[in-house]
Design an enzyme around this catalytic site. Structure first.
Site, PDB file in Angstrom:
ATOM      1  N   TYR A 160       0.836  -1.287  -0.135  1.00  0.00           N
ATOM      2  CA  TYR A 160       0.019   0.014   0.045  1.00  0.00           C
ATOM      3  C   TYR A 160       0.732   1.328  -0.094  1.00  0.00           C
ATOM      4  O   TYR A 160       0.786   2.158  -0.879  1.00  0.00           O
ATOM      5  CB  TYR A 160      -0.901  -0.193   1.378  1.00  0.00           C
ATOM      6  CG  TYR A 160      -2.065   1.102   1.248  1.00  0.00           C
ATOM      7  CD1 TYR A 160      -2.919   1.086   0.356  1.00  0.00           C
ATOM      8  CD2 TYR A 160      -2.058   2.024   2.239  1.00  0.00           C
ATOM      9  CE1 TYR A 160      -3.907   2.073   0.290  1.00  0.00           C
ATOM     10  CE2 TYR A 160      -3.010   2.998   2.513  1.00  0.00           C
ATOM     11  CZ  TYR A 160      -3.835   2.982   1.458  1.00  0.00           C
ATOM     12  OH  TYR A 160      -4.897   4.039   1.413  1.00  0.00           O
ATOM     13  N   ASN A 205     -14.241  -2.254  14.178  1.00  0.00           N
ATOM     14  CA  ASN A 205     -13.611  -3.488  14.818  1.00  0.00           C
ATOM     15  C   ASN A 205     -14.107  -3.109  16.301  1.00  0.00           C
ATOM     16  O   ASN A 205     -14.992  -3.971  16.852  1.00  0.00           O
ATOM     17  CB  ASN A 205     -12.266  -3.732  15.086  1.00  0.00           C
ATOM     18  CG  ASN A 205     -11.805  -4.659  13.781  1.00  0.00           C
ATOM     19  OD1 ASN A 205     -12.470  -4.907  13.198  1.00  0.00           O
ATOM     20  ND2 ASN A 205     -10.655  -5.401  14.162  1.00  0.00           N
ATOM     21  N   PHE A 206     -13.807  -1.790  16.999  1.00  0.00           N
ATOM     22  CA  PHE A 206     -14.492  -1.752  18.251  1.00  0.00           C
ATOM     23  C   PHE A 206     -15.758  -1.646  18.397  1.00  0.00           C
ATOM     24  O   PHE A 206     -16.291  -2.172  19.400  1.00  0.00           O
ATOM     25  CB  PHE A 206     -13.483  -0.331  18.911  1.00  0.00           C
ATOM     26  CG  PHE A 206     -12.203  -0.672  19.188  1.00  0.00           C
ATOM     27  CD1 PHE A 206     -11.675  -1.820  19.126  1.00  0.00           C
ATOM     28  CD2 PHE A 206     -11.399   0.560  19.476  1.00  0.00           C
ATOM     29  CE1 PHE A 206     -10.131  -1.885  19.625  1.00  0.00           C
ATOM     30  CE2 PHE A 206     -10.040   0.383  19.936  1.00  0.00           C
ATOM     31  CZ  PHE A 206      -9.429  -0.884  19.854  1.00  0.00           C
ATOM     32  N   TYR A 219      -4.517  -3.899  19.750  1.00  0.00           N
ATOM     33  CA  TYR A 219      -3.184  -4.467  19.143  1.00  0.00           C
ATOM     34  C   TYR A 219      -2.108  -3.708  19.957  1.00  0.00           C
ATOM     35  O   TYR A 219      -1.886  -2.420  19.823  1.00  0.00           O
ATOM     36  CB  TYR A 219      -3.168  -4.246  17.485  1.00  0.00           C
ATOM     37  CG  TYR A 219      -4.291  -4.973  16.958  1.00  0.00           C
ATOM     38  CD1 TYR A 219      -5.015  -5.972  17.484  1.00  0.00           C
ATOM     39  CD2 TYR A 219      -4.509  -4.672  15.609  1.00  0.00           C
ATOM     40  CE1 TYR A 219      -6.024  -6.588  16.901  1.00  0.00           C
ATOM     41  CE2 TYR A 219      -5.407  -5.037  14.786  1.00  0.00           C
ATOM     42  CZ  TYR A 219      -6.175  -6.283  15.399  1.00  0.00           C
ATOM     43  OH  TYR A 219      -7.417  -6.802  14.829  1.00  0.00           O
ATOM     44  N   GLY A 220      -1.073  -4.650  20.227  1.00  0.00           N
ATOM     45  CA  GLY A 220       0.032  -3.742  21.258  1.00  0.00           C
ATOM     46  C   GLY A 220      -0.400  -3.498  22.516  1.00  0.00           C
ATOM     47  O   GLY A 220      -1.290  -3.902  22.929  1.00  0.00           O
TER      48      GLY A 220
HETATM   49  N1  UDP Z   1      -5.992  -1.561  15.906  1.00  0.00           N
HETATM   50  C1  UDP Z   1      -6.279  -2.095  17.046  1.00  0.00           C
HETATM   51  N2  UDP Z   1      -7.294  -3.058  17.116  1.00  0.00           N
HETATM   52  C2  UDP Z   1      -8.254  -3.359  16.225  1.00  0.00           C
HETATM   53  C3  UDP Z   1      -7.720  -2.766  14.866  1.00  0.00           C
HETATM   54  C4  UDP Z   1      -6.682  -1.923  14.833  1.00  0.00           C
HETATM   55  O1  UDP Z   1      -5.683  -1.984  18.150  1.00  0.00           O
HETATM   56  O2  UDP Z   1      -9.102  -4.335  16.297  1.00  0.00           O
HETATM   57  C5  UDP Z   1      -4.982  -0.644  15.991  1.00  0.00           C
HETATM   58  C6  UDP Z   1      -3.801  -0.800  14.906  1.00  0.00           C
HETATM   59  O3  UDP Z   1      -2.848  -1.625  15.361  1.00  0.00           O
HETATM   60  C7  UDP Z   1      -3.466   0.447  14.746  1.00  0.00           C
HETATM   61  C8  UDP Z   1      -4.423   1.522  15.061  1.00  0.00           C
HETATM   62  O4  UDP Z   1      -5.486   0.582  15.512  1.00  0.00           O
HETATM   63  O5  UDP Z   1      -2.448   0.924  15.501  1.00  0.00           O
HETATM   64  C9  UDP Z   1      -5.416   1.969  13.479  1.00  0.00           C
HETATM   65  O6  UDP Z   1      -5.425   0.744  12.718  1.00  0.00           O
HETATM   66  P1  UDP Z   1      -6.442   0.784  11.578  1.00  0.00           P
HETATM   67  O7  UDP Z   1      -6.374  -0.633  10.998  1.00  0.00           O
HETATM   68  O8  UDP Z   1      -7.617   1.322  11.881  1.00  0.00           O
HETATM   69  O9  UDP Z   1      -5.734   1.814  10.378  1.00  0.00           O
HETATM   70  P2  UDP Z   1      -4.057   2.237  10.177  1.00  0.00           P
HETATM   71  O10 UDP Z   1      -3.962   3.529  10.748  1.00  0.00           O
HETATM   72  O11 UDP Z   1      -3.297   1.622  10.881  1.00  0.00           O
HETATM   73  O12 UDP Z   1      -4.012   2.141   8.716  1.00  0.00           O
END
Ligand code: UDP
Length: 334
Positions: A160, A205-206, A219-220
């Site tokens: 991407y 997701n949330f 995540y993390g």
């Molecule tokens: N993230 C998370 N849980 C989820 C989905 C995403 O903690 O269920 C985190 C992801 O690791 C990132 C941030 O949320 O740090 C934003 O992720 P997203 O996929 O929305 O978009 P990005 O900004 O990474 O393209």
């Protein structure tokens, strides 16, 4: 900053071509263009888009025409004189572009070339929807448009990030060599109704997890930040980037400078969905940017634009949409 009178031809409405028209962003843009009286041709291969997003547009048979096709394969278009070309086609969620990695590389490279050639032939004004991902995991905060970024060229996000960087370079060369009237916008995290529930991004997701009464997957450690702009504000910024004067040749961030940690996002979503905050921590995807936030000086100076819809208000509208969708899905399963 001055608005330009929109072009019209032989007394007809302006004609817009929108690639990625059935997507979250594309479909909202199509609706706005139709409401301004544009005639719109929308293309989408429906790999991540959904025709249901175009329900309103499709009811306007005189003004809107939809083609299910892949811009990578140079599809035939209705014989119209296109005034404005908005190139949005590309998977944009990390889950989608990892699944469709080669397709993402191709739509942003070969696909962008095909659309640029159409823009040249029609002497149309061209807008490339690029992304904050071109900054990679930025080492400079907030990100200004002249920051070159910190991108892993072979990482999991490279399909991407690097293809969008290529699309920016190609667009810039079409302008330099052939005099194409072109602008590039870098879109930061955007959210709102019509995001797919299975999209994989943090807000869908949330919300869907909260509505199902499941724990939210962080995540993390959740201390990474993002800044979120509501769809209506985003579309307004995109429209101004095309229609305002002095945008030819410009690269403009369109996003929200207000940063939230992902843990804060989880807390706000749980509160607005009226559920107890319950989190399960999962591993951080590789190359996940630690911090991201746009410097908006240029958007303000050139477009007089800044986001106006507060996060809680935008989220409430998004939650309402997800509730409606969930009810609809439940009804259709019966
Ligand atoms: N993230 C998370 N849980 C989820 C989905 C995403 O903690 O269920 C985190 C992801 O690791 C990132 C941030 O949320 O740090 C934003 O992720 P997203 O996929 O929305 O978009 P990005 O900004 O990474 O393209």
């Amino acid at each position: 900053m001055t608005r330009v009178q929109e072009k019209s031809f032989s007394g007809h409405a302006s004609v817009s071509l929108v690639t990625g028209a059935a997507g979250f962003l594309g479909s909202h843009l199509v609706d706005r263009l139709l409401s301004k009286g544009h005639q719109v041709v929308g293309i989408d291969n429906l790999s991540t888009g959904n025709p249901e997003n175009l329900k309103n547009a499709l009811s306007d048979k005189k003004k809107f025409h939809f083609i299910q096709a892949d811009v990578t394969l140079n599809p035939e278009l209705p014989e119209l004189k296109y005034d404005y070309i908005w190139h949005l086609a590309s998977p944009a969620s990390p889950v989608d572009y990892r699944r469709l990695s080669i397709e993402t590389l191709l739509v942003n490279s070969a696909g962008t070339k095909n659309i640029l050639d159409i823009a040249l032939r029609h002497k149309a004004k061209f807008l490339l929807a690029s992304t904050s991902e071109v900054y990679g995991d930025p080492l400079v905060h907030p990100q200004k448009e002249d920051y070159w970024g910190n991108v892993n060229p072979i990482g999991e996000r490279a399909c991407y990030d690097e293809s969008k960087r290529f699309a920016e370079a190609l667009t810039t060369e079409y302008r330099r060599r052939f005099g194409l009237d072109a602008r590039i916008i870098r879109i930061f995290n955007t959210y709102g109704p019509r995001m797919r529930i299975q999209d994989g991004r943090v807000i869908p997701n949330f919300i869907s997890q909260a509505l199902r009464g499941e724990p939210l997957t962080v995540y993390g450690n959740g201390n990474q930040t993002r800044s979120f702009v509501y769809i209506d504000n985003e579309v307004e910024g995109i429209m101004r980037a095309m229609f305002y004067e002095n945008t030819d040749g410009e690269v403009i961030n369109i996003g929200n400078p207000q940063e939230y940690t992902i843990l804060e996002v989880a807390r706000i979503v749980a509160q607005l969905c009226r559920v107890e905050l319950n989190i399960i921590y999962e591993s951080l995807p590789s190359d996940d940017p630690t911090r991201r936030s746009p410097d908006l000086s240029k958007a303000r100076a050139l477009l007089g634009w800044k986001p106006s819809i507060p996060f809680e208000i935008g989220l409430t509208k998004t939650i309402d949409y997800f509730v409606q969708r969930k009810l609809k899905d439940q009804v259709s399963k019966k």
